[in-house]
Design a protein around this motif. Sequence first.
Motif, PDB file in Angstrom:
ATOM      1  N   UNK A   1      80.032   4.810  45.184  1.00 29.24           N
ATOM      2  CA  UNK A   1      79.772   4.757  46.619  1.00 29.24           C
ATOM      3  C   UNK A   1      78.976   5.996  47.025  1.00 29.24           C
ATOM      4  N   UNK A   2      77.963   5.760  47.823  1.00 26.43           N
ATOM      5  CA  UNK A   2      77.119   6.835  48.340  1.00 26.43           C
ATOM      6  C   UNK A   2      77.315   6.877  49.858  1.00 26.43           C
ATOM      7  N   UNK A   3      77.550   8.066  50.412  1.00 26.96           N
ATOM      8  CA  UNK A   3      77.697   8.226  51.857  1.00 26.96           C
ATOM      9  C   UNK A   3      76.601   9.140  52.371  1.00 26.96           C
ATOM     10  N   UNK A   4      75.941   8.714  53.434  1.00 26.02           N
ATOM     11  CA  UNK A   4      74.947   9.555  54.089  1.00 26.02           C
ATOM     12  C   UNK A   4      75.341   9.658  55.555  1.00 26.02           C
ATOM     13  N   UNK A   5      75.578  10.888  55.998  1.00 28.36           N
ATOM     14  CA  UNK A   5      76.007  11.062  57.384  1.00 28.36           C
ATOM     15  C   UNK A   5      74.836  10.902  58.348  1.00 28.36           C
ATOM     16  N   UNK A   6      75.166  10.524  59.576  1.00 31.81           N
ATOM     17  CA  UNK A   6      74.135  10.345  60.595  1.00 31.81           C
ATOM     18  C   UNK A   6      73.675  11.713  61.107  1.00 31.81           C
ATOM     19  N   UNK A   7      72.539  11.716  61.787  1.00 28.28           N
ATOM     20  CA  UNK A   7      72.025  12.957  62.357  1.00 28.28           C
ATOM     21  C   UNK A   7      72.988  13.515  63.401  1.00 28.28           C
TER      22      UNK A   7
ATOM     23  N   UNK B   1      81.779  -4.176  48.085  1.00 28.10           N
ATOM     24  CA  UNK B   1      81.958  -4.933  46.844  1.00 28.10           C
ATOM     25  C   UNK B   1      80.847  -5.965  46.656  1.00 28.10           C
ATOM     26  N   UNK B   2      80.387  -6.560  47.767  1.00 31.27           N
ATOM     27  CA  UNK B   2      79.282  -7.523  47.715  1.00 31.27           C
ATOM     28  C   UNK B   2      77.933  -6.838  47.491  1.00 31.27           C
ATOM     29  N   UNK B   3      77.892  -5.523  47.661  1.00 33.33           N
ATOM     30  CA  UNK B   3      76.637  -4.791  47.492  1.00 33.33           C
ATOM     31  C   UNK B   3      75.904  -4.572  48.796  1.00 33.33           C
ATOM     32  N   UNK B   4      76.554  -4.915  49.921  1.00 36.19           N
ATOM     33  CA  UNK B   4      75.942  -4.702  51.229  1.00 36.19           C
ATOM     34  C   UNK B   4      76.075  -3.246  51.649  1.00 36.19           C
ATOM     35  N   UNK B   5      75.256  -2.878  52.613  1.00 38.51           N
ATOM     36  CA  UNK B   5      75.299  -1.531  53.177  1.00 38.51           C
ATOM     37  C   UNK B   5      76.157  -1.577  54.440  1.00 38.51           C
ATOM     38  N   UNK B   6      76.985  -0.548  54.652  1.00 40.10           N
ATOM     39  CA  UNK B   6      77.827  -0.471  55.845  1.00 40.10           C
ATOM     40  C   UNK B   6      77.342   0.713  56.669  1.00 40.10           C
ATOM     41  N   UNK B   7      76.942   0.420  57.907  1.00 37.13           N
ATOM     42  CA  UNK B   7      76.423   1.468  58.786  1.00 37.13           C
ATOM     43  C   UNK B   7      77.312   1.575  60.009  1.00 37.13           C
ATOM     44  N   UNK B   8      77.867   2.758  60.237  1.00 35.94           N
ATOM     45  CA  UNK B   8      78.669   3.044  61.416  1.00 35.94           C
ATOM     46  C   UNK B   8      77.866   4.022  62.274  1.00 35.94           C
ATOM     47  N   UNK B   9      77.278   3.526  63.344  1.00 34.18           N
ATOM     48  CA  UNK B   9      76.392   4.339  64.183  1.00 34.18           C
ATOM     49  C   UNK B   9      77.113   5.585  64.675  1.00 34.18           C
ATOM     50  N   UNK B  10      76.443   6.712  64.591  1.00 38.92           N
ATOM     51  CA  UNK B  10      77.016   7.977  65.023  1.00 38.92           C
ATOM     52  C   UNK B  10      77.913   8.628  63.977  1.00 38.92           C
ATOM     53  N   UNK B  11      78.199   7.917  62.890  1.00 35.09           N
ATOM     54  CA  UNK B  11      79.059   8.467  61.838  1.00 35.09           C
ATOM     55  C   UNK B  11      78.309   8.590  60.525  1.00 35.09           C
ATOM     56  N   UNK B  12      77.840   7.455  59.997  1.00 32.64           N
ATOM     57  CA  UNK B  12      77.122   7.504  58.737  1.00 32.64           C
ATOM     58  C   UNK B  12      76.962   6.137  58.123  1.00 32.64           C
ATOM     59  N   UNK B  13      76.483   6.148  56.887  1.00 33.22           N
ATOM     60  CA  UNK B  13      76.164   4.921  56.180  1.00 33.22           C
ATOM     61  C   UNK B  13      76.769   4.971  54.779  1.00 33.22           C
ATOM     62  N   UNK B  14      77.438   3.893  54.390  1.00 31.31           N
ATOM     63  CA  UNK B  14      77.982   3.751  53.043  1.00 31.31           C
ATOM     64  C   UNK B  14      77.125   2.737  52.299  1.00 31.31           C
ATOM     65  N   UNK B  15      76.802   3.034  51.062  1.00 27.33           N
ATOM     66  CA  UNK B  15      76.086   2.087  50.215  1.00 27.33           C
ATOM     67  C   UNK B  15      76.572   2.275  48.786  1.00 27.33           C
ATOM     68  N   UNK B  16      76.237   1.313  47.930  1.00 21.92           N
ATOM     69  CA  UNK B  16      76.658   1.411  46.535  1.00 21.92           C
ATOM     70  C   UNK B  16      75.459   1.722  45.648  1.00 21.92           C
ATOM     71  N   UNK B  17      75.695   2.497  44.638  1.00 18.11           N
ATOM     72  CA  UNK B  17      74.712   2.789  43.605  1.00 18.11           C
ATOM     73  C   UNK B  17      75.274   2.278  42.287  1.00 18.11           C
TER      74      UNK B  17
END
Length: 96
Positions: free
Chosen positions: A80-86, A40-56
């Motif tokens: 919300x945009x989700x990008x999975x980790x490698x 909601x604040x516009x920050x990026x949330x990164x969960x190592x080994x899982x993925x990254x959530x960000x807002x567009x």
Amino acid sequence: MAIVKSKLLKQLANNYPNFLKKDLEKFTDIILTEIKQALKRGDRVELRGFGMFSTNIQKARISRNPKTGEKVNTPEKKTIHFKMSKEMFKKLNNDE
């Protein structure tokens, strides 16, 4: 089949029997609330080994009602945009 919060809590309770269920529920609520607030604040949330959530930000536009063909103003909104980790990609695709 989707995983729901109650199934997740059951799995956590089975894996960690020494924790009370209400404590596990509070723990998951805190994590999910923090993720929501960060997005909601516009920050990026990164969960190592899982993925990254960000807002567009989706710009305001004029769209059409498909049923009537009438023009409708669509306001600007966040998505919300989700990008999975490698690592997650490799696990899903059985790459070793």
